[in-house]
Design a protein around this motif. Sequence first.
Motif, PDB file in Angstrom:
ATOM      1  N   GLY A   8       0.831  -1.194   0.000  1.00  0.00           N
ATOM      2  CA  GLY A   8       0.000   0.000   0.000  1.00  0.00           C
ATOM      3  C   GLY A   8       0.865   1.242   0.000  1.00  0.00           C
ATOM      4  O   GLY A   8       2.074   1.168   0.253  1.00  0.00           O
ATOM      5  N   LYS A   9       0.250   2.415  -0.265  1.00  0.00           N
ATOM      6  CA  LYS A   9       1.034   3.647  -0.282  1.00  0.00           C
ATOM      7  C   LYS A   9       1.595   3.967   1.094  1.00  0.00           C
ATOM      8  O   LYS A   9       2.580   4.683   1.238  1.00  0.00           O
ATOM      9  CB  LYS A   9       0.190   4.819  -0.790  1.00  0.00           C
ATOM     10  CG  LYS A   9      -0.961   5.209   0.113  1.00  0.00           C
ATOM     11  CD  LYS A   9      -1.738   6.374  -0.457  1.00  0.00           C
ATOM     12  CE  LYS A   9      -2.882   6.773   0.475  1.00  0.00           C
ATOM     13  NZ  LYS A   9      -3.676   7.890  -0.060  1.00  0.00           N
ATOM     14  N   ASP A  10       0.919   3.453   2.146  1.00  0.00           N
ATOM     15  CA  ASP A  10       1.456   3.537   3.502  1.00  0.00           C
ATOM     16  C   ASP A  10       0.990   2.298   4.263  1.00  0.00           C
ATOM     17  O   ASP A  10       0.252   1.456   3.730  1.00  0.00           O
ATOM     18  CB  ASP A  10       1.021   4.830   4.207  1.00  0.00           C
ATOM     19  CG  ASP A  10      -0.497   5.003   4.219  1.00  0.00           C
ATOM     20  OD1 ASP A  10      -1.215   3.981   4.160  1.00  0.00           O
ATOM     21  OD2 ASP A  10      -0.958   6.160   4.282  1.00  0.00           O
ATOM     22  N   GLU A  11       1.426   2.162   5.526  1.00  0.00           N
ATOM     23  CA  GLU A  11       1.110   0.982   6.315  1.00  0.00           C
ATOM     24  C   GLU A  11      -0.402   0.817   6.511  1.00  0.00           C
ATOM     25  O   GLU A  11      -0.932  -0.298   6.447  1.00  0.00           O
ATOM     26  CB  GLU A  11       1.818   1.049   7.686  1.00  0.00           C
ATOM     27  CG  GLU A  11       3.327   0.902   7.629  1.00  0.00           C
ATOM     28  CD  GLU A  11       4.032   2.206   7.292  1.00  0.00           C
ATOM     29  OE1 GLU A  11       3.347   3.216   7.011  1.00  0.00           O
ATOM     30  OE2 GLU A  11       5.295   2.212   7.296  1.00  0.00           O
ATOM     31  N   ASP A  12      -1.099   1.933   6.749  1.00  0.00           N
ATOM     32  CA  ASP A  12      -2.527   1.864   7.027  1.00  0.00           C
ATOM     33  C   ASP A  12      -3.320   1.335   5.828  1.00  0.00           C
ATOM     34  O   ASP A  12      -4.236   0.533   5.979  1.00  0.00           O
ATOM     35  CB  ASP A  12      -3.043   3.249   7.432  1.00  0.00           C
ATOM     36  CG  ASP A  12      -2.308   3.800   8.644  1.00  0.00           C
ATOM     37  OD1 ASP A  12      -2.020   2.988   9.548  1.00  0.00           O
ATOM     38  OD2 ASP A  12      -2.033   5.000   8.681  1.00  0.00           O
ATOM     39  N   GLU A  13      -2.958   1.795   4.634  1.00  0.00           N
ATOM     40  CA  GLU A  13      -3.662   1.322   3.444  1.00  0.00           C
ATOM     41  C   GLU A  13      -3.410  -0.161   3.215  1.00  0.00           C
ATOM     42  O   GLU A  13      -4.327  -0.922   2.872  1.00  0.00           O
ATOM     43  CB  GLU A  13      -3.212   2.116   2.217  1.00  0.00           C
ATOM     44  CG  GLU A  13      -3.927   1.681   0.940  1.00  0.00           C
ATOM     45  CD  GLU A  13      -3.454   2.429  -0.293  1.00  0.00           C
ATOM     46  OE1 GLU A  13      -2.415   2.040  -0.860  1.00  0.00           O
ATOM     47  OE2 GLU A  13      -4.127   3.396  -0.684  1.00  0.00           O
ATOM     48  N   ALA A  14      -2.148  -0.598   3.404  1.00  0.00           N
ATOM     49  CA  ALA A  14      -1.817  -2.009   3.223  1.00  0.00           C
ATOM     50  C   ALA A  14      -2.581  -2.884   4.216  1.00  0.00           C
ATOM     51  O   ALA A  14      -3.077  -3.963   3.866  1.00  0.00           O
ATOM     52  CB  ALA A  14      -0.306  -2.211   3.390  1.00  0.00           C
ATOM     53  N   ILE A  15      -2.719  -2.407   5.456  1.00  0.00           N
ATOM     54  CA  ILE A  15      -3.460  -3.162   6.476  1.00  0.00           C
ATOM     55  C   ILE A  15      -4.927  -3.280   6.087  1.00  0.00           C
ATOM     56  O   ILE A  15      -5.541  -4.350   6.187  1.00  0.00           O
ATOM     57  CB  ILE A  15      -3.313  -2.485   7.856  1.00  0.00           C
ATOM     58  CG1 ILE A  15      -1.876  -2.633   8.364  1.00  0.00           C
ATOM     59  CG2 ILE A  15      -4.284  -3.092   8.866  1.00  0.00           C
ATOM     60  CD1 ILE A  15      -1.562  -1.788   9.569  1.00  0.00           C
ATOM     61  N   ARG A  16      -5.522  -2.200   5.625  1.00  0.00           N
ATOM     62  CA  ARG A  16      -6.937  -2.233   5.243  1.00  0.00           C
ATOM     63  C   ARG A  16      -7.186  -3.208   4.085  1.00  0.00           C
ATOM     64  O   ARG A  16      -8.186  -3.920   4.053  1.00  0.00           O
ATOM     65  CB  ARG A  16      -7.415  -0.834   4.868  1.00  0.00           C
ATOM     66  CG  ARG A  16      -7.629   0.067   6.069  1.00  0.00           C
ATOM     67  CD  ARG A  16      -8.359   1.348   5.650  1.00  0.00           C
ATOM     68  NE  ARG A  16      -8.692   2.140   6.825  1.00  0.00           N
ATOM     69  CZ  ARG A  16      -7.900   3.044   7.381  1.00  0.00           C
ATOM     70  NH1 ARG A  16      -6.707   3.268   6.855  1.00  0.00           N
ATOM     71  NH2 ARG A  16      -8.270   3.725   8.444  1.00  0.00           N
ATOM     72  N   LEU A  17      -6.263  -3.228   3.108  1.00  0.00           N
ATOM     73  CA  LEU A  17      -6.402  -4.159   1.994  1.00  0.00           C
ATOM     74  C   LEU A  17      -6.339  -5.600   2.486  1.00  0.00           C
ATOM     75  O   LEU A  17      -7.086  -6.468   2.000  1.00  0.00           O
ATOM     76  CB  LEU A  17      -5.302  -3.893   0.957  1.00  0.00           C
ATOM     77  CG  LEU A  17      -5.389  -2.563   0.206  1.00  0.00           C
ATOM     78  CD1 LEU A  17      -4.170  -2.370  -0.690  1.00  0.00           C
ATOM     79  CD2 LEU A  17      -6.665  -2.492  -0.629  1.00  0.00           C
TER      80      LEU A  17
END
Length: 278
Positions: A8-17
């Motif tokens: 993800g573009k950052d950790e939070d986006e990768a976690i949500r995916l």
Amino acid sequence: MDYAEKWGKDEDEAIRLALIDLKLTIDEVDVIVLEESSKGFFGIGSKLAKVRVYKKTAAKVEEKPIKEAVKEAPITKVQSNSNKEFTKKEFVKKENKEHKEFKETKEIKNSVRKPENVEDFKTERPNDLVSVESSPALDFLKDVTEKMGIEVTVTATENENSIYIDINGKDSGTVIGKRGQTLDAIQYLTRLVVNKDDEKYKRVVVDAENYRSKREKTLEQLANRLADKVVRTKKSVRLEPMNPYERKIIHATLQGNPKITTRSEGEEPYRRVIIEMK
């Protein structure tokens, strides 16, 4: 599937995916950050984040819709290779900050394509320029190129009304960017620095490896080639969006053509030239 790895573009986006894939909430998983994100400078050197999200084995999971799972996904605790932890409070603060940064960046990008003066893109230089060793523009650009991590030399000449900055070196292509967009952005920011405290406006032109002069010749050739196409096919041609000076080059190149007329349409920063039959 008991775990998911996502970029993800950052950790939070990768976690949500990853949570979407697993159909779980943040309270039902453990997270390990495999690679941390980096924004880079002007988008150069940016890195995506990669996370591995495990389903907790001890607790029973109460099934919830995917949208609800994502909505309830504030980051409470995340393990990282760098021992970094995210609290709920930090997450909210981080999201607010990123929203503000995105808004400011968007405003800057829109402004870059709307220069205050068409003359800021002219390549013809006055005869009374003298070399300068120190100036706010030079200091700013040396700092910018250093932060970009590129190897270039920065020199400047100026007179009372203008300052011209030349950037040369093996990494000049990085400074120029796609169709000169990075160079235009750097020029815009440099102009802000130079004119920040002065009541009298000073023209600022930033060039790299004589790019602007080469661009002029490229646009002239493009204009003539497309004009021939319009005459041959009897169909109008719409060019890509350009800054005011580039559009002026197209108009000036074809103004003597007896079969062709040109006009501009659209709003900045998407204004473009149309070439058509008279």
